[in-house]
Design a protein around this motif. Structure first.
Motif, PDB file in Angstrom:
ATOM      1  N   ARG A 138     -90.976  -6.323 -74.791  1.00 24.36           N
ATOM      2  CA  ARG A 138     -91.770  -6.873 -73.691  1.00 24.36           C
ATOM      3  C   ARG A 138     -92.698  -5.818 -73.100  1.00 24.36           C
ATOM      4  N   HIS A 139     -92.163  -4.629 -72.875  1.00 23.41           N
ATOM      5  CA  HIS A 139     -92.975  -3.555 -72.301  1.00 23.41           C
ATOM      6  C   HIS A 139     -94.103  -3.154 -73.255  1.00 23.41           C
ATOM      7  N   SER A 140     -93.781  -3.066 -74.547  1.00 23.47           N
ATOM      8  CA  SER A 140     -94.804  -2.702 -75.534  1.00 23.47           C
ATOM      9  C   SER A 140     -95.911  -3.747 -75.575  1.00 23.47           C
ATOM     10  N   ALA A 141     -95.533  -5.042 -75.508  1.00 22.57           N
ATOM     11  CA  ALA A 141     -96.530  -6.108 -75.516  1.00 22.57           C
ATOM     12  C   ALA A 141     -97.419  -6.039 -74.278  1.00 22.57           C
ATOM     13  N   MET A 142     -96.812  -5.750 -73.125  1.00 24.91           N
ATOM     14  CA  MET A 142     -97.594  -5.641 -71.895  1.00 24.91           C
ATOM     15  C   MET A 142     -98.573  -4.471 -71.964  1.00 24.91           C
ATOM     16  N   LEU A 143     -98.119  -3.343 -72.499  1.00 24.49           N
ATOM     17  CA  LEU A 143     -99.002  -2.185 -72.643  1.00 24.49           C
ATOM     18  C   LEU A 143    -100.143  -2.497 -73.607  1.00 24.49           C
ATOM     19  N   ALA A 144     -99.837  -3.205 -74.698  1.00 26.89           N
ATOM     20  CA  ALA A 144    -100.865  -3.545 -75.680  1.00 26.89           C
ATOM     21  C   ALA A 144    -101.898  -4.494 -75.073  1.00 26.89           C
ATOM     22  N   VAL A 145    -101.437  -5.485 -74.340  1.00 22.05           N
ATOM     23  CA  VAL A 145    -102.363  -6.423 -73.699  1.00 22.05           C
ATOM     24  C   VAL A 145    -103.235  -5.698 -72.685  1.00 22.05           C
ATOM     25  N   ALA A 146    -102.634  -4.781 -71.917  1.00 27.43           N
ATOM     26  CA  ALA A 146    -103.404  -4.017 -70.936  1.00 27.43           C
ATOM     27  C   ALA A 146    -104.481  -3.179 -71.619  1.00 27.43           C
ATOM     28  N   ALA A 147    -104.122  -2.532 -72.738  1.00 32.67           N
ATOM     29  CA  ALA A 147    -105.097  -1.725 -73.468  1.00 32.67           C
ATOM     30  C   ALA A 147    -106.216  -2.596 -74.020  1.00 32.67           C
ATOM     31  N   LEU A 148    -105.879  -3.768 -74.539  1.00 30.83           N
ATOM     32  CA  LEU A 148    -106.886  -4.674 -75.100  1.00 30.83           C
ATOM     33  C   LEU A 148    -107.835  -5.164 -74.015  1.00 30.83           C
ATOM     34  N   VAL A 149    -107.286  -5.578 -72.875  1.00 30.29           N
ATOM     35  CA  VAL A 149    -108.121  -6.074 -71.781  1.00 30.29           C
ATOM     36  C   VAL A 149    -109.041  -4.976 -71.259  1.00 30.29           C
ATOM     37  N   CYS A 150    -108.508  -3.783 -71.098  1.00 29.11           N
ATOM     38  CA  CYS A 150    -109.338  -2.668 -70.611  1.00 29.11           C
ATOM     39  C   CYS A 150    -110.439  -2.317 -71.606  1.00 29.11           C
ATOM     40  N   SER A 151    -110.116  -2.340 -72.886  1.00 28.80           N
ATOM     41  CA  SER A 151    -111.106  -2.008 -73.912  1.00 28.80           C
ATOM     42  C   SER A 151    -112.230  -3.045 -73.950  1.00 28.80           C
ATOM     43  N   LEU A 152    -111.862  -4.326 -74.021  1.00 27.86           N
ATOM     44  CA  LEU A 152    -112.869  -5.382 -74.054  1.00 27.86           C
ATOM     45  C   LEU A 152    -113.645  -5.433 -72.737  1.00 27.86           C
ATOM     46  N   GLY A 153    -112.937  -5.223 -71.632  1.00 27.73           N
ATOM     47  CA  GLY A 153    -113.604  -5.247 -70.329  1.00 27.73           C
ATOM     48  C   GLY A 153    -114.614  -4.129 -70.190  1.00 27.73           C
ATOM     49  N   PHE A 154    -114.246  -2.923 -70.627  1.00 31.53           N
ATOM     50  CA  PHE A 154    -115.195  -1.810 -70.538  1.00 31.53           C
ATOM     51  C   PHE A 154    -116.405  -2.062 -71.431  1.00 31.53           C
ATOM     52  N   ALA A 155    -116.171  -2.589 -72.623  1.00 32.33           N
ATOM     53  CA  ALA A 155    -117.292  -2.877 -73.528  1.00 32.33           C
ATOM     54  C   ALA A 155    -118.255  -3.872 -72.897  1.00 32.33           C
ATOM     55  N   GLN A 156    -117.715  -4.873 -72.215  1.00 31.71           N
ATOM     56  CA  GLN A 156    -118.561  -5.863 -71.560  1.00 31.71           C
ATOM     57  C   GLN A 156    -119.343  -5.246 -70.408  1.00 31.71           C
ATOM     58  N   LEU A 157    -118.677  -4.442 -69.584  1.00 38.31           N
ATOM     59  CA  LEU A 157    -119.353  -3.771 -68.468  1.00 38.31           C
ATOM     60  C   LEU A 157    -120.424  -2.813 -68.972  1.00 38.31           C
ATOM     61  N   ARG A 218    -102.403  20.372 -75.458  1.00 38.92           N
ATOM     62  CA  ARG A 218    -101.772  19.471 -74.500  1.00 38.92           C
ATOM     63  C   ARG A 218    -102.268  18.051 -74.741  1.00 38.92           C
ATOM     64  N   LEU A 219    -101.580  17.089 -74.121  1.00 39.96           N
ATOM     65  CA  LEU A 219    -101.855  15.688 -74.420  1.00 39.96           C
ATOM     66  C   LEU A 219    -103.290  15.292 -74.090  1.00 39.96           C
ATOM     67  N   ILE A 220    -103.774  15.631 -72.885  1.00 43.21           N
ATOM     68  CA  ILE A 220    -105.107  15.173 -72.472  1.00 43.21           C
ATOM     69  C   ILE A 220    -106.205  15.718 -73.392  1.00 43.21           C
ATOM     70  N   PRO A 221    -106.254  17.033 -73.672  1.00 37.49           N
ATOM     71  CA  PRO A 221    -107.275  17.504 -74.623  1.00 37.49           C
ATOM     72  C   PRO A 221    -107.151  16.858 -75.999  1.00 37.49           C
ATOM     73  N   LEU A 250    -106.146   3.563 -77.169  1.00 36.78           N
ATOM     74  CA  LEU A 250    -105.242   3.470 -78.307  1.00 36.78           C
ATOM     75  C   LEU A 250    -104.368   4.718 -78.414  1.00 36.78           C
ATOM     76  N   GLY A 251    -104.938   5.886 -78.134  1.00 30.68           N
ATOM     77  CA  GLY A 251    -104.148   7.112 -78.138  1.00 30.68           C
ATOM     78  C   GLY A 251    -103.081   7.098 -77.059  1.00 30.68           C
ATOM     79  N   TRP A 252    -103.453   6.616 -75.876  1.00 33.23           N
ATOM     80  CA  TRP A 252    -102.477   6.490 -74.784  1.00 33.23           C
ATOM     81  C   TRP A 252    -101.373   5.514 -75.161  1.00 33.23           C
ATOM     82  N   LEU A 253    -101.739   4.406 -75.796  1.00 32.12           N
ATOM     83  CA  LEU A 253    -100.755   3.409 -76.203  1.00 32.12           C
ATOM     84  C   LEU A 253     -99.799   3.989 -77.239  1.00 32.12           C
ATOM     85  N   TYR A 254    -100.327   4.760 -78.171  1.00 33.02           N
ATOM     86  CA  TYR A 254     -99.493   5.402 -79.193  1.00 33.02           C
ATOM     87  C   TYR A 254     -98.526   6.396 -78.554  1.00 33.02           C
TER      88      TYR A 254
END
Length: 282
Positions: A138-157, A218-221, A250-254
């Protein structure tokens, strides 16, 4: 044009021969099970997790061996070969070229991950992320949906902002006519673009490139660098920023799930949106 392929193969062979001694020495220091990816105790005859019989120590794989150089060598091979394969569109119909190039590039990316990273048979793909997420389903699905929405939303903006500012050079390119095979053959286009390409690209960019970067930085770089490489290899200036943001997500999701499957699902959903848009002429 094609005589360059034997040259690339020869260069790969030479690189592997030069790299093998140091890699083998490192694998003798720390090893992981090639069946389930669990850490092994020194001198163990079987895996404590899956009870599989173990190979000799020199053939066991440690994913921490991947630093900067294996991904860099992989990119050195991928970039010129990708340009060569993309030139197929100049001599054959676009729809056929899209399927062939997506299939060939995917095979190349997976082969490079094996050649410069895993290099044992059968390949323990769990080491690059083909494993169950460490978070709940459930948590993985929620994270995936959040990443998808943010990605598509940013592309639209991003598209809306470029349009409002009149910066046509930053407008994402329209999906070309004739990208998909006609009639029932469109299934092969969908499989190549929305199934195989996400699997291969996530294996290469997240399971191999990002893992190698995080082993040294480190993770961020590491996230920023891997997303930048992911964006740059799309070879379209207008796509740099939206693809970069997608790479970060996608990197954050991984990183959060420890698995490629949620990343593949998000990547496939995005590509499927593009395929459907081309199919319905949107």
């Amino acid at each position: 044009m094609f005589p360059i392929l034997p040259v690339i193969a020869r260069v790969l062979y030479c690189i592997v021969q030069l790299w093998t001694p140091s890699t083998t020495a490192f694998l003798m220091m720390q090893s992981f099970c090639t069946h389930c990816g669990s850490a092994l105790s020194p001198g163990a005859a079987e895996c404590a997790q899956c009870r599989a019989a173990l190979a000799p120590a020199a053939t066991r794989i440690d994913p921490r061996q991947w630093g900067i150089w294996p991904p860099a060598l992989g990119l050195m091979v991928l970039v010129p070969t990708a340009v060569l394969i993309a030139s197929l569109a100049l001599v054959i119909p676009l729809a056929i070229a899209a399927v062939l190039s997506a299939t060939a590039l995917g095979l190349l990316q997976v082969a490079l991950v094996w050649l410069f990273g895993i290099r044992t048979w059968p390949p323990p793909w769990a080491l690059v992320g083909f494993t169950r997420p460490r978070t709940s389903l459930r948590h993985s699905a929620m994270l995936a949906v959040a990443a998808l929405v943010c990605s598509l939303g940013f592309a639209q903006l991003y598209t809306m902002a470029a349009l409002a500012l009149g910066w046509n050079f930053l407008m994402p390119p329209e999906i070309p006519d004739g990208l998909l095979l006609p009639g029932g053959w469109v299934v092969f286009s969908a499989l190549a673009l929305a199934v195989w390409t996400p699997i291969a690209e996530e294996t290469f960019f997240r399971g191999f490139i990002l893992r190698g970067f995080t082993n040294r930085w480190r993770l961020i770089p590491a996230l920023v660098a891997s997303a930048a490489v992911f964006a740059a290899l799309h070879l379209a200036p207008a796509l740099l920023l939206p693809v970069f943001v997608t790479g970060l997500l996608l990197g954050w999701l991984y990183h959060r799930t420890g698995s490629l499957w949620p990343c593949i699902a998000v990547h496939a959903a995005q590509n499927l949106v593009a395929v459907l848009s081309a199919w319905f002429g949107l």
